[in-house]
Design a protein around this motif. Structure first.
Motif: not given
Length: 535
Positions: A251-275
């Motif tokens: 959850i990002l904060v910019k001034g007095d505004k709040v923003i949801l981020t990282d809709f899966g983008m923070s996951l390690d995309w080199s990982d294999q498998g999705h168990t």
């Protein structure tokens, strides 16, 4: 390659391939791949290449080892040689993914970027990538998340499949409290994803450094509850996605505004498998819902649990306690780190908070909402619609919803449930928003650059208004007047006695607009009302 087929056979085969391509799930993501295979006269490989998961997100192919093993060396090499004729020579921020020719890239001091972007500074790390600040032509700054590409087929397949899925999700999202996808590119070395805006910090840092002595900070933090609930309702009901990893760091904060981020983008995309186990490791078990530990199906209400955990930490800070107040109860009293493993600790934290603030008496209504969110059983939790309705109807002081996300009278049906079918009445789901803000650019007279802002229009108010934050941030010069103007909106009343002239342009327009705006300490950027009545 020599083909011993008659013209009739070739025609039939081509028609069969065309039909297979048309119905294939990857076809719309692989227009350049298909064109390249046509150009090198290897149409017979199109379907097998699509089946192997190869799409335009793979381009440019760095070497033949990256291609599916079933494609023998000769077609692979021909494909790699031909691809450069179809790749783009320039990167534009047009909210799409662009495979780039090497001519579109520059490398200075180890920083490889498209020619249209300039490196500004390092911002941090996220998953398998790094985040840097870049500046586009025109002066606007963006966050660029850059990932090093995998070159071997199996690793590349897993990485690039996840990249495609996540970018396609980001393309769907258009909400003032969600990170905005501006565009992405593929290079032989990197995948880059450009997003806006660049935040001041994340929620974790914001809470850790919270200044309890500043009443304006309390109002900003209280507003964040409604804005986050509104963003989650938008995700669940308008674009039909779950966030799956809500936590303060996302959850990002910019001034007095709040923003949801990282809709899966923070996951390690080199990982294999999705168990479930691997996914659990990658998705912050501290804030993850109880059903995740039980290996039970998760749904929208799993997001509600995670947001409820964040709300509980926000509530503690709002009431004057330190940011680690809740976690200390879980760890010190129960030897637990994950919220879901410690319902008694959650109960103790809520009870202590309900007794009063750490330094002052303060009893807003958010603890009742949090209790509805942190039910151990999935079906007993509120939906995001029920949460948003409760917050929007609250008349607490300070208000628990920013002006951008609040109506004085909510107008949608509170009986709508989480069982709503996909696509059902999506418009009414978002009807609690007072106005739809539009992305725009504001001209900074000092730096002579265009800066990104959001502009709302509401004919129910008089005059044009701008937040004090933007005036300070973009070096605008207000002029005191002998007149005073009053703005009543969203349960807030603002009084102004200074105006500033601004020039702005909507992202979807070609002509600039000007306005004399009253300056107020508000939670919106620019609000354009009925200017015929402005002073």
């Amino acid at each position: 390659m020599v083909r011993n087929s008659s013209p009739r056979d070739i025609s039939s085969e081509a028609e069969a391939i065309a039909q297979e391509i048309q119905g294939h799930k990857n076809a719309k993501f692989a227009t350049k791949v298909i064109e390249i295979l046509h150009d090198i006269n290897h149409q017979e490989h199109i379907v097998s290449v699509l089946e192997a998961g190869v799409t335009d997100y793979w381009l440019p192919i760095p070497r033949h080892n990256t291609m599916p093993p079933r494609l023998d060396f000769s077609p692979c090499q021909a494909f790699i040689n031909q691809q450069w004729l179809l790749l783009e020579k320039s990167f534009e921020l047009n909210q799409s993914h662009v495979p780039l020719n090497t001519q579109a890239m520059s490398e200075n001091d180890g920083k490889r970027l498209p020619n249209t972007l300039t490196y500004e500074k390092y911002l941090g790390e996220g998953g398998a990538g790094i985040v840097v600040e870049v500046q586009a032509v025109g002066g606007t700054s963006y966050a660029l998340k850059r990932f090093s590409r995998k070159a071997e087929y199996i690793e590349a397949k897993n990485q690039l499949r996840s990249i495609k899925e996540e970018i396609e999700i980001l393309k769907k999202i258009d909400h003032t409290h969600c990170i905005k996808f501006m565009g992405s590119y593929g290079d032989v070395k990197d995948i880059g994803v450009v997003m806006h805006p660049i935040a001041d910090c994340n929620m974790d840092t914001f809470l850790n450094n919270f200044n309890h002595r500043d009443p304006n900070n309390r109002m900003i933090l209280a507003n964040f509850f409604g804005c986050l609930a509104n963003a989650l309702m938008y995700l669940h009901y308008e674009v039909d996605i779950r966030h799956k990893d809500i936590k303060p760091q996302n959850i990002l904060v910019k001034g007095d505004k709040v923003i949801l981020t990282d809709f899966g983008m923070s996951l390690d995309w080199s990982d294999q498998g999705h168990t479930t186990t691997r996914e659990e490791e990658r998705r912050s078990p501290v804030y993850c819902a109880p059903e995740a530990a039980r290996e039970q199906p998760r749904n929208r209400k799993s997001d509600i649990w995670s947001l409820g955990c964040v709300f509980l930490e926000m509530s503690a800070v709002l009431r004057g306690w330190p940011s680690n107040f809740v976690k200390k109860i879980l760890i010190d009293n129960y030897d637990r780190q994950n919220f879901r493993d410690c319902p008694d600790g959650i109960h103790d934290a809520i009870s202590t908070l309900r007794e009063g603030g750490a330094s002052y008496s303060y009893n807003p209504p958010e603890l009742e909402w949090i209790e509805h969110m942190l039910q151990m059983e999935n079906e007993e939790r509120w939906t995001s619609k029920e949460l948003q309705l409760a917050i929007s109807q609250s008349r607490a002081t300070p208000p628990f919803c920013g002006i951008c996300c609040k109506r004085s009278e909510p107008i949608w049906d509170s009986e709508l449930t989480d069982g709503m079918q996909r696509g059902e009445d999506a418009q009414s789901a978002g009807a609690a928003v007072a106005w739809k803000t539009e992305p725009a650019s504001l001209y900074d007279n000092k730096t002579m650059k265009w800066q990104s802002v959001n502009v709302g229009r509401d004919n129910g108010v008089s005059g044009a208004w701008i937040s004090q934050r933007l005036v300070d941030m973009y070096h605008l010069e207000p002029h005191p007047t002998s007149q005073r103007a009053t703005l009543d909106v969203g349960g807030h009343t603002f009084v102004a006695d200074a105006v500033v002239g601004v020039t702005f342009i909507f992202d979807t327009a070609n002509e600039t607009e000007t306005a004399d705006c009253w300056v107020v300490p508000a939670q919106f950027d620019l609000l354009i009302g009925n200017t015929d009545q402005s002073g």
